[in-house]
Design a protein around this motif. Sequence first.
Motif, mmCIF file in Angstrom:
data_model
loop_
_atom_site.group_PDB
_atom_site.id
_atom_site.type_symbol
_atom_site.label_atom_id
_atom_site.label_comp_id
_atom_site.label_asym_id
_atom_site.label_seq_id
_atom_site.Cartn_x
_atom_site.Cartn_y
_atom_site.Cartn_z
ATOM 1 N N GLU A 157 -36.958 -49.063 -58.220
ATOM 2 C CA GLU A 157 -37.980 -47.888 -58.718
ATOM 3 C C GLU A 157 -38.571 -47.111 -57.502
ATOM 4 O OE1 GLU A 157 -39.598 -45.211 -61.506
ATOM 5 O OE2 GLU A 157 -38.263 -47.038 -62.051
ATOM 6 N N GLY A 158 -38.345 -45.728 -57.583
ATOM 7 C CA GLY A 158 -39.145 -44.962 -56.533
ATOM 8 C C GLY A 158 -37.951 -44.476 -55.334
ATOM 9 N N LEU A 159 -36.796 -44.899 -55.014
ATOM 10 C CA LEU A 159 -35.824 -44.745 -54.138
ATOM 11 C C LEU A 159 -35.645 -43.328 -54.523
ATOM 12 C CD1 LEU A 159 -33.753 -47.798 -53.608
ATOM 13 C CD2 LEU A 159 -35.593 -47.212 -52.660
ATOM 14 N N SER A 160 -35.169 -42.667 -53.477
ATOM 15 C CA SER A 160 -34.623 -41.344 -53.476
ATOM 16 C C SER A 160 -33.195 -41.250 -54.140
ATOM 17 C CB SER A 160 -34.828 -40.342 -52.321
ATOM 18 O OG SER A 160 -33.917 -40.848 -51.420
ATOM 19 N N LEU A 161 -32.812 -40.245 -54.559
ATOM 20 C CA LEU A 161 -31.343 -39.922 -55.020
ATOM 21 C C LEU A 161 -30.521 -40.402 -53.528
ATOM 22 C CD1 LEU A 161 -31.229 -36.795 -57.253
ATOM 23 C CD2 LEU A 161 -31.121 -39.077 -57.807
ATOM 24 N N ALA A 162 -30.818 -39.901 -52.551
ATOM 25 C CA ALA A 162 -29.976 -40.372 -51.125
ATOM 26 C C ALA A 162 -30.127 -41.632 -51.078
ATOM 27 C CB ALA A 162 -30.580 -39.511 -50.255
#
Length: 309
Positions: A157-162
């Motif tokens: 949770e919270g990781l960017s799309l990249a």
Amino acid sequence: MSKPFLLGVILILVAVGYQYREALQSLLPDSIKRDIKSNSPKSSNQQTPSTEAGPSIKNFPDPQYYNPPFDPEHPSEPIYSKSGTRLITLNELAAHGHNGTLRPLWLAVVGRVFDVEKGAEHYYGPSGGYNFFTGRDGSRGYITGEFNDEGLIDDIEGLSLAQIGELDGWVKFYDKDYTFVGKLIARYYNKDGSPTKEWYKYQRSLTDKDKLDAETAKLKKRYPGCNSHWTQDEGGKVFCSTGSGGTQRDWVGYPRRYFAPGSKNWRCACVRDDDLNSVHVKMYPLCDPVSVECKVHPDQIAKLRETGG
């Protein structure tokens, strides 16, 4: 008492409703009352004991996952999904890890369990630099670099799309170079091997990343980067050509500061006549608006970036 009479009473019960139910039931013989009581539906707030085995508190007390105790000395029979995929519990995975006693060594990424025994000598064994990944799903740690118990978790949770895309790169790496063992019954797969809501959420993020990458590539083609040059005598300049930004094309364009949608940061881009009035581009100060090159000074660029102008 005749059956027609009883049928009539029951129909009256249905018609009149619950308000007079008890009074009307008193007219019935005791045997009929017992039958009605035994066949009545249970109250909606009545709890039904679960027949499933509860989660083990041996290593992983989280009650949302099916995780019965696992004895490495007397392993239980493997479980499989209807499609024949091996299903693995958290405790069984731990037994094949850095604190476990079973070999081969296993690790999991986004719920997919891999046999990494062939990399034990250099990477995943007791003296290897990645030993801490074994026996668990440490998906988040692959991205954040937090190689402790708090960071080596399956919650992304919270990781960017990249970053989601980078994690998917790790999944593909293990799929290619190591042996797939099965699915982990935890955050991403249910007890029957079906995907959880978290798995679908992860897949949606990958789809969103693909769309973002496609849009980024489209914008890069529409606004290709500038060439840049700097010398001690002449200072710096940015300029456009038919091949600047690594994009071969049949037009040159004019150097502008390009702001991606929703971003306060900018880069130098070569802009066609049709896009010169776009809200996403701004001129370089003191630059001829129809010149294919602009002189720039490092201090000037630094000030522009600081002010976001």
